[in-house]
Scaffold this motif. Sequence first.
Motif, PDB file in Angstrom:
ATOM      1  N   TYR A  41      73.290  24.196  17.997  1.00  0.00           N
ATOM      2  CA  TYR A  41      71.847  24.381  17.882  1.00  0.00           C
ATOM      3  C   TYR A  41      71.457  24.821  16.465  1.00  0.00           C
ATOM      4  CZ  TYR A  41      71.475  23.953  22.949  1.00  0.00           C
ATOM      5  OH  TYR A  41      71.510  23.474  24.233  1.00  0.00           O
ATOM      6  N   ARG A  42      72.280  25.661  15.848  1.00  0.00           N
ATOM      7  CA  ARG A  42      71.995  26.080  14.470  1.00  0.00           C
ATOM      8  C   ARG A  42      71.962  24.870  13.542  1.00  0.00           C
ATOM      9  NH1 ARG A  42      76.086  29.065  10.175  1.00  0.00           N
ATOM     10  NH2 ARG A  42      74.666  28.878   8.407  1.00  0.00           N
ATOM     11  N   PHE A  45      68.785  22.501  14.276  1.00  0.00           N
ATOM     12  CA  PHE A  45      67.533  22.943  13.677  1.00  0.00           C
ATOM     13  C   PHE A  45      67.609  22.899  12.150  1.00  0.00           C
ATOM     14  CE2 PHE A  45      66.978  25.106  17.860  1.00  0.00           C
ATOM     15  CZ  PHE A  45      65.749  24.555  18.184  1.00  0.00           C
ATOM     16  N   TRP A 215      66.085  30.666  22.482  1.00  0.00           N
ATOM     17  CA  TRP A 215      65.562  29.493  21.778  1.00  0.00           C
ATOM     18  C   TRP A 215      64.973  29.895  20.433  1.00  0.00           C
ATOM     19  CZ3 TRP A 215      66.526  24.626  22.003  1.00  0.00           C
ATOM     20  CH2 TRP A 215      66.820  23.988  23.210  1.00  0.00           C
ATOM     21  N   ALA A 219      66.362  28.806  16.789  1.00  0.00           N
ATOM     22  CA  ALA A 219      65.490  28.095  15.851  1.00  0.00           C
ATOM     23  C   ALA A 219      65.446  28.821  14.506  1.00  0.00           C
ATOM     24  CB  ALA A 219      64.086  27.964  16.438  1.00  0.00           C
ATOM     25  N   LEU A 223      66.682  27.708  10.773  1.00  0.00           N
ATOM     26  CA  LEU A 223      65.701  27.586   9.706  1.00  0.00           C
ATOM     27  C   LEU A 223      65.942  28.547   8.551  1.00  0.00           C
ATOM     28  CD1 LEU A 223      62.438  27.131  11.835  1.00  0.00           C
ATOM     29  CD2 LEU A 223      63.687  25.384  10.554  1.00  0.00           C
TER      30      LEU A 223
END
Length: 298
Positions: A41-42, A45, A215, A219, A223
């Motif tokens: 997920y890192r 994003f 989540w 995110a 970012l």
Amino acid sequence: MNSQLRGVVNGIISGVSFGMIPLFSIPVIAAGMDNVSILVYRFLFGSAAMLAILLLRKTNMRVSLSELLRIVLLAIFYITTALATLECYKYLSSGIATALVYTDPIWCALIGLAFLGDKFSIKLTSSILLASLGVMMMTGVFSGDGTFSMIGLLLGLASGLAYGIYLILVPRLKVKHIASLKLTFYVFFTGMWLLIAYSLMTNGGVEEVPDSSCWLDLALLGLIPTAISNICVTVSLKLIDSTIVAILGAFEPLTAMVVGVVILGEPLGFIGVVGGMLILVAVAILTINPQKLKFIRK
């Protein structure tokens, strides 16, 4: 703001933002997600944000097959660094773990000494000795209070070693001509798919995110310490010398220590602080070239 000052500011932002990895990753680890899924997920994003910047700049995104194979090798070492760092958080405080990753210039010097024909020097020897002492102080070798973790120490050093190899490979794999942000995007994007493949083979796939709070953390992880950090370091490298950028990277472990102590409530005694400072001094000795610091003295 002149270009040199902009370069310094971007270098500081890069170091500070990268040092925030524990702030967003440790809560997700505590929620029960495995490290591989967290990194998927890192990188998702982070690469999405970098791709948006590249497309706005109308960057040509084509790479050859041979370049892609080299990027895969780089991605393997990068995800090794990232995985070892997250795993290290289970055994050592996040500030200490991040400081161990920051030993990558020491590893670069040792690899150069062992395999690339570099020679011993007073600068190199003193840096290695100071860094070794700093690592022992930070990880609790001298504390005698039972906080020392050999597994944590080895994971932290492995993380720094993997990143050191990554830095050595970039100019030697004939990918240096690829724009920095474009190369970083492909490393993260490729690393994400490698992690997905690994997750499918070992855990049946990437874990679902447990709640909205996770989540948000994931995110922000993608970012701030991923996209923003790499974008800022790319800008910084264009405006000031890479040596100065490397020195400004000291904000990374310092930020992680502050986050760990102030926000996450992690303990950090006087010996640990001194050890961290010794590591910073060791890296500074190894990277500072007085001739390249003239603009700071003007």
